[in-house]
Design an enzyme around this catalytic site. Structure first.
Site, PDB file in Angstrom:
ATOM      1  N   GLU A  24      35.479  43.446  42.054  1.00  0.00           N
ATOM      2  CA  GLU A  24      35.988  44.646  41.305  1.00  0.00           C
ATOM      3  C   GLU A  24      37.159  44.455  40.492  1.00  0.00           C
ATOM      4  O   GLU A  24      37.434  44.883  39.184  1.00  0.00           O
ATOM      5  CB  GLU A  24      36.272  45.801  42.263  1.00  0.00           C
ATOM      6  CG  GLU A  24      36.208  47.324  41.614  1.00  0.00           C
ATOM      7  CD  GLU A  24      37.519  47.387  40.909  1.00  0.00           C
ATOM      8  OE1 GLU A  24      37.541  48.122  39.925  1.00  0.00           O
ATOM      9  OE2 GLU A  24      38.621  46.893  41.101  1.00  0.00           O
ATOM     10  N   LEU A  80      46.955  47.501  46.346  1.00  0.00           N
ATOM     11  CA  LEU A  80      45.760  48.148  46.598  1.00  0.00           C
ATOM     12  C   LEU A  80      45.095  48.300  47.980  1.00  0.00           C
ATOM     13  O   LEU A  80      45.485  47.438  48.819  1.00  0.00           O
ATOM     14  CB  LEU A  80      44.699  47.154  45.903  1.00  0.00           C
ATOM     15  CG  LEU A  80      44.610  46.966  44.204  1.00  0.00           C
ATOM     16  CD1 LEU A  80      43.799  45.982  43.904  1.00  0.00           C
ATOM     17  CD2 LEU A  80      44.402  48.400  43.597  1.00  0.00           C
TER      18      LEU A  80
END
Length: 198
Positions: free
Chosen positions: A38, A31
């Site tokens: 999140e 990521l």
């Protein structure tokens, strides 16, 4: 000779993804951001079931699966199918290796698995996202709009707003701007127009 599987009809498919302003979703298999809340939302969605005893079928590319922290595996309430054309053995904490999206859907909608599965979640990669978005069983896209620019080498396909509507409010999805580590983002849900519950 294996016994033939019986098809039991469609299962709802939901896509979940977080993307930056340029629709970037990853860099070198990781990521591009650090957003713990999140990520917790993502985990909560893919592991939540409304019927006790049911499980979700997680469809995920090999690279994305290898990016999962070991401490989070195995995923609760989940059966994991890795999408890969090259893997010859099933990785730890996964149940299946499938060549393509159709193989996953055939498994999930046929006995004996179909009776145990509530929802199919698509977690990427890009090619499978594209296929799933065009599949009639895909009724929702859980999209985190990350309002920042990041260097990425992987990008989420554009959502066809002729097919999917942005829903103003959705049960279990926090409203309004969120912020972590100085990065603003918003949880969104797109729903297929005219979709019916399965």
């Amino acid at each position: 000779m294996s016994e033939a599987r019986e098809r039991n009809g469609p299962k709802p498919i939901k896509i979940i993804v977080a993307a930056g302003r340029n629709r970037g979703i990853g860099i070198k298999g990781n990521l591009p951001w650090n957003l713990p809340n999140e990520f917790k939302y993502f985990l909560d969605k893919i592991t939540s079931v409304s019927n006790p005893g049911k499980k979700n079928f997680i469809m995920v590319g090999r690279t994305s699966f290898e990016g999962f922290p070991d401490c989070l595996l195995p995923l609760p309430n989940a059966i994991v199918a890795i999408l890969s054309k090259t893997l010859r053995s099933t990785p730890k904490h996964a149940a299946y290796v499938c060549q393509d999206v159709q193989e996953v859907l055939d498994l999930a909608s046929s006995t004996p698995l179909s009776k145990d599965i509530e929802t199919i979640w698509a977690l990427g990669g890009v090619q499978s996202y594209m296929e799933v978005m065009h599949h009639p069983w895909c009724n929702q896209i859980f999209f985190t709009n990350v309002m920042a620019d990041f260097e990425c080498d992987t990008f989420f396909p554009a959502i066809d707003t002729g097919v999917f509507n942005l829903v103003e409010q959705f049960p279990g999805v926090p409203l309004g701007l969120q912020e972590e580590n100085g990065i603003k983002y918003e949880f969104q849900v797109y729903e297929r127009k005219g979709s019916i519950s399965m």
